[in-house]
Design an enzyme around this catalytic site. Structure first.
Site, PDB file in Angstrom:
ATOM      1  N   GLU A  30      37.242  47.757  -7.699  1.00 29.76           N
ATOM      2  CA  GLU A  30      35.856  47.161  -8.287  1.00 29.76           C
ATOM      3  C   GLU A  30      35.917  46.382  -6.716  1.00 29.76           C
ATOM      4  O   GLU A  30      35.904  46.892  -5.712  1.00 29.76           O
ATOM      5  CB  GLU A  30      36.531  45.545  -9.319  1.00 29.76           C
ATOM      6  CG  GLU A  30      36.191  46.345 -10.869  1.00 29.76           C
ATOM      7  CD  GLU A  30      37.343  45.631 -11.988  1.00 29.76           C
ATOM      8  OE1 GLU A  30      36.525  44.464 -11.187  1.00 29.76           O
ATOM      9  OE2 GLU A  30      38.139  45.896 -12.514  1.00 29.76           O
TER      10      GLU A  30
ATOM     11  N   LYS B  12      29.507  49.153  -6.157  1.00 33.16           N
ATOM     12  CA  LYS B  12      30.846  49.735  -6.663  1.00 33.16           C
ATOM     13  C   LYS B  12      30.860  51.072  -5.252  1.00 33.16           C
ATOM     14  O   LYS B  12      31.759  51.790  -5.151  1.00 33.16           O
ATOM     15  CB  LYS B  12      31.357  49.824  -7.378  1.00 33.16           C
ATOM     16  CG  LYS B  12      32.212  49.274  -8.010  1.00 33.16           C
ATOM     17  CD  LYS B  12      32.240  49.418  -9.945  1.00 33.16           C
ATOM     18  CE  LYS B  12      32.751  48.097 -10.620  1.00 33.16           C
ATOM     19  NZ  LYS B  12      32.608  48.346 -12.022  1.00 33.16           N
TER      20      LYS B  12
ATOM     21  N   HIS C   8      46.373  64.658  -4.600  1.00 33.66           N
ATOM     22  CA  HIS C   8      45.483  65.094  -5.102  1.00 33.66           C
ATOM     23  C   HIS C   8      44.263  64.876  -3.867  1.00 33.66           C
ATOM     24  O   HIS C   8      42.980  64.666  -4.058  1.00 33.66           O
ATOM     25  CB  HIS C   8      44.817  63.526  -6.107  1.00 33.66           C
ATOM     26  CG  HIS C   8      45.787  64.217  -7.477  1.00 33.66           C
ATOM     27  ND1 HIS C   8      45.961  64.958  -8.040  1.00 33.66           N
ATOM     28  CD2 HIS C   8      46.768  62.869  -7.948  1.00 33.66           C
ATOM     29  CE1 HIS C   8      47.044  64.719  -8.849  1.00 33.66           C
ATOM     30  NE2 HIS C   8      47.009  63.442  -8.865  1.00 33.66           N
TER      31      HIS C   8
ATOM     32  N   ARG D 171      42.320  61.396 -10.981  1.00 35.00           N
ATOM     33  CA  ARG D 171      41.815  61.023 -12.224  1.00 35.00           C
ATOM     34  C   ARG D 171      39.748  62.625 -12.591  1.00 35.00           C
ATOM     35  O   ARG D 171      39.123  62.012 -12.853  1.00 35.00           O
ATOM     36  CB  ARG D 171      41.212  60.310 -12.989  1.00 35.00           C
ATOM     37  CG  ARG D 171      42.831  59.561 -13.769  1.00 35.00           C
ATOM     38  CD  ARG D 171      43.117  58.588 -14.620  1.00 35.00           C
ATOM     39  NE  ARG D 171      43.274  57.113 -14.095  1.00 35.00           N
ATOM     40  CZ  ARG D 171      44.109  56.436 -13.986  1.00 35.00           C
ATOM     41  NH1 ARG D 171      43.200  55.764 -15.639  1.00 35.00           N
ATOM     42  NH2 ARG D 171      43.746  55.552 -13.707  1.00 35.00           N
TER      43      ARG D 171
END
Length: 286
Positions: free
Chosen positions: A3, A61, A96, A117
């Site tokens: 955040e 953000k 990743h 993700r």
DNA sequence: AGATCGCCCTGCTTGC
DNA sequence: TGCAAGCAGGGCGATC
């Protein structure tokens, strides 16, 4: 999940380790990471090549690297699990790793965008005269922005037919607040997440904003201490601040004010953590 | 136009 | 042990 405080820690790291450097080569290892750059990976790399990075900026953000003299910037959003890392050349690729940026200097480090993700991503955008990427224009100022307009925020809250947590997460009203800091600020304010925004008095709005700022500044202070090397810290979690949380993730554990076990309620396909005694639900509408 | 909903995505945890 | 479901959740486009 990152955040505002986590993103600001990253911004400071980038300012220190990437600002002023000139891009040599960009390697896109996963197309989804640049899906918001509609012209595609080749165009992304072509337009970065030779550009000098200015001072990184942030709103809420969103984070961006101005590319000096081009009128454009690299916009980054970390999403749920994104990281921007400054790593030595030759460090093993992260599992990743999505994008690698090499620089035209001899500092021996490169910038990496790593994202498990893939909710986050990088893209190139024109910068408007007010210094914002065009696609960020609808994002409100964040509560740590000196120009944040508290009166306008309160007026907007009163006008909305919504509830207080929804409003806190609405990036067009106030930016940078996610699920964790919303729950923390509401706990500190003794406000239930379903409190209608129209019932908030100006002093209550002021108090709530004060708690939002306090909890963010506290997290920022701690997050900043863990940043001391080539690693631009975003660990995808709450970092050292996790131990300081009063509400988020504390289902069943005693409220630090009144010892009542905290509750978790399903809310908007996620969770709200609150104290059922300190944060009484609003009277149901008739 | 404001409010709401569903989708994107992967790894860890939980339950049968 | 293995598999499936549940969960984490920011932002955006579609829909009402």
């Amino acid at each position: 999940m990152p955040e505002l405080p986590e993103v600001e820690v990253v911004r400071r790291g980038l300012e220190r380790w990437v600002g002023g450097r000139t891009v040599a080569e960009t390697e896109v290892l996963h197309p989804r990471a640049i899906r918001r750059h509609l012209a595609g990976a080749a165009d992304f790399a072509d337009r970065l090549r030779g550009a000098r990075v200015g001072t990184p900026r942030r709103r809420g953000k969103y984070l961006w690297l101005p590319l000096e003299g081009t009128g454009h910037c690299v916009l980054a959003h970390l999403g749920m699990s994104g990281q921007l890392l400054v790593q030595p050349h030759g460090a093993p690729d992260e599992k990743h790793l999505r994008v690698r940026v090499r620089f035209a200097d001899t500092e021996g480090t490169e910038l990496r965008f790593v994202d498990q993700r893939t909710f986050g991503g990088l893209s190139l955008h024109p910068v408007t005269p007010d210094g914002l990427p065009d696609v960020v224009a609808h994002i409100a100022r964040d509560p740590l922005d000196p120009a944040f307009d508290e009166t306008a925020f309160h007026t907007a809250l009163r006008r909305r037919r919504s509830t207080v947590k929804r409003a806190l997460l609405d990036q067009s009203l106030i930016s940078g607040v996610g699920n964790i800091y919303a729950d923390e600020a509401l706990w500190r304010s003794r406000l239930h997440y379903d409190r209608p925004t129209a019932t908030l008095t100006r002093p209550r709005t002021t108090e709530l904003l004060g708690h939002v700022r306090d909890v963010m500044n506290a997290a920022l202070a701690v997050g900043g201490t863990s940043f001391d090397s080539l690693y631009v810290n975003v660990n995808g979690e709450s970092g050292y601040f996790e131990r300081s949380l009063d509400a988020y993730g504390r289902e069943g554990r005693p409220c630090r004010r009144c010892a009542t076990p905290l509750r978790r309620s399903p809310w908007m396909n996620r969770s709200s953590y609150f104290c059922p005694r300190c944060q009484r639900p609003p009277r149901p509408a008739r």
